[in-house]
Scaffold this motif. Structure first.
Motif, short mmCIF file in Angstrom:
data_model
loop_
_atom_site.label_atom_id
_atom_site.label_comp_id
_atom_site.label_asym_id
_atom_site.label_seq_id
_atom_site.Cartn_x
_atom_site.Cartn_y
_atom_site.Cartn_z
N ILE A 164 25.21 26.74 57.94
CA ILE A 164 26.15 27.66 58.57
C ILE A 164 25.32 28.39 59.61
N PHE A 165 25.45 27.97 60.86
CA PHE A 165 24.46 28.25 61.89
C PHE A 165 25.10 28.99 63.06
N GLU A 166 24.45 30.06 63.48
CA GLU A 166 24.98 30.83 64.60
C GLU A 166 25.04 30.00 65.89
N ALA A 199 20.85 27.40 69.98
CA ALA A 199 21.15 27.05 68.58
C ALA A 199 20.97 25.55 68.37
N ALA A 200 21.48 24.76 69.31
CA ALA A 200 21.40 23.31 69.16
C ALA A 200 19.96 22.81 69.21
N ILE A 214 27.13 20.79 59.95
CA ILE A 214 26.73 22.07 60.51
C ILE A 214 28.00 22.82 60.89
N TYR A 215 28.16 24.00 60.34
CA TYR A 215 29.29 24.87 60.66
C TYR A 215 28.84 25.85 61.74
N LEU A 216 29.50 25.82 62.88
CA LEU A 216 29.15 26.70 63.99
C LEU A 216 29.78 28.06 63.74
N ALA A 217 28.93 29.09 63.62
CA ALA A 217 29.38 30.38 63.11
C ALA A 217 29.09 31.52 64.09
N GLN A 247 25.18 10.87 62.57
CA GLN A 247 24.11 11.47 61.77
C GLN A 247 24.52 12.80 61.16
N VAL A 248 25.34 13.54 61.87
CA VAL A 248 25.74 14.86 61.41
C VAL A 248 27.12 15.21 61.96
N GLU A 249 27.87 16.00 61.21
CA GLU A 249 29.20 16.42 61.63
C GLU A 249 29.16 17.91 62.00
N LEU A 250 29.79 18.25 63.13
CA LEU A 250 29.94 19.65 63.53
C LEU A 250 31.30 20.15 63.07
N CYS A 251 31.31 21.34 62.46
CA CYS A 251 32.55 21.92 61.93
C CYS A 251 32.77 23.32 62.50
#
Length: 264
Positions: A164-166, A199-200, A214-217, A247-251
């Motif tokens: 859960i990433f800013e 962030a990225a 990764i949840y964009l917060a 490889q990864v999902e952005l939420c």
């Protein structure tokens, strides 16, 4: 069941995250009124009264608005480091001493089947820190409210299953907005908030084989948009060789509504 979580709401107006294991459930921050917090919990079919504790990241109002109210009403323990306690004590109202617990920065507390590790971030608060939750070989990282992501932070948060990433702002939107320059300078500084691109870049250096989502917060209401954040982060990750969707999902997260309760 393992570990499950919901980002109850996240943005510049308020933040709260729910995490549960088979034995315990936790709330990280409560940046909304008691009434709003109860509504958010009802939307994920969970009860505030069942919480094992509230973990506070720092004393800014968008993270502690409902902390005192919930603690008093539901007799919940609150965990924060000493400097944060001193900074927020008068802001959250009277809380019985037996409900106040110290959680030092760069330390680990165990709650039955779950270990929680605290780590410092770079933000203009007394002693801001965020958390890593570990249970059954799974790892969930919550990191927002930081002006940059240091090598020390990266070492702590590397190869989590869930982030859960800013992703706070778009730099051009921020530069062009009507905020006074001192506010813009604070947000852009090393003790402010990370942009979509920064962030990225940090994400690209910590994503591992275990990372699924990764949840964009903590998106700014004035200087970001969900689609823009997702696009900017995707482009930067793919430039770094990480294929979003494979490889990864952005939420997304939302400033008013919870994400679905999801297994880690």
């Amino acid at each position: 069941m393992g570990m499950q979580f919901s980002v109850l709401a996240s943005g510049s107006t308020g933040n709260a995250t729910f995490i549960e294991t088979e034995e315990h459930s936790f709330l990280v921050d409560a940046g909304f009124s008691g009434k709003k917090m109860e509504s958010l919990f009802s939307q994920i079919d969970r009860k505030i009264s069942d919480l094992s504790g509230i973990f506070v990241t720092h004393e800014h109002s968008d993270h502690i608005k409902g902390v005192g109210v919930l603690a008093r009403k539901y007799k919940l323990p609150i965990y924060a480091n000493e400097k944060t306690w001193r900074a927020m004590d008068r802001l959250i109202g009277d809380v019985p001493t037996e409900q106040k617990f110290i959680f030092n920065m760069e330390s680990v507390k165990s709650f039955g089947d779950c270990d929680i590790e605290s780590f410092g971030v770079s933000h203009d608060a007394a002693e801001p820190m965020f958390y890593v939750f570990r249970q059954g070989g799974k790892k969930l990282v919550l990191i927002t409210d930081t002006g940059y992501v240091s090598d020390r932070m990266k070492g702590t948060i590397r190869d989590a299953d869930i982030y859960i990433f800013e992703s706070n702002h778009d730099v051009q939107m921020l530069r062009m907005c009507r905020y006074p320059w001192n506010i813009k300078r604070r947000i852009l500084s090393d003790i402010g908030h990370v942009s979509n691109e920064d962030a990225a870049i940090a994400m690209s250096e910590v994503i591992g084989d275990n990372t699924k989502q990764i949840y964009l917060a903590h998106l700014s209401l004035d200087n970001n948009m969900k689609d823009l954040a997702r696009m900017s982060v995707s482009q930067t990750l793919e430039h770094k060789g990480i294929i979003v969707g494979e490889q990864v999902e952005l939420c997304d997260t939302d400033p008013k509504n919870p994400t679905a309760l999801t297994a880690v």
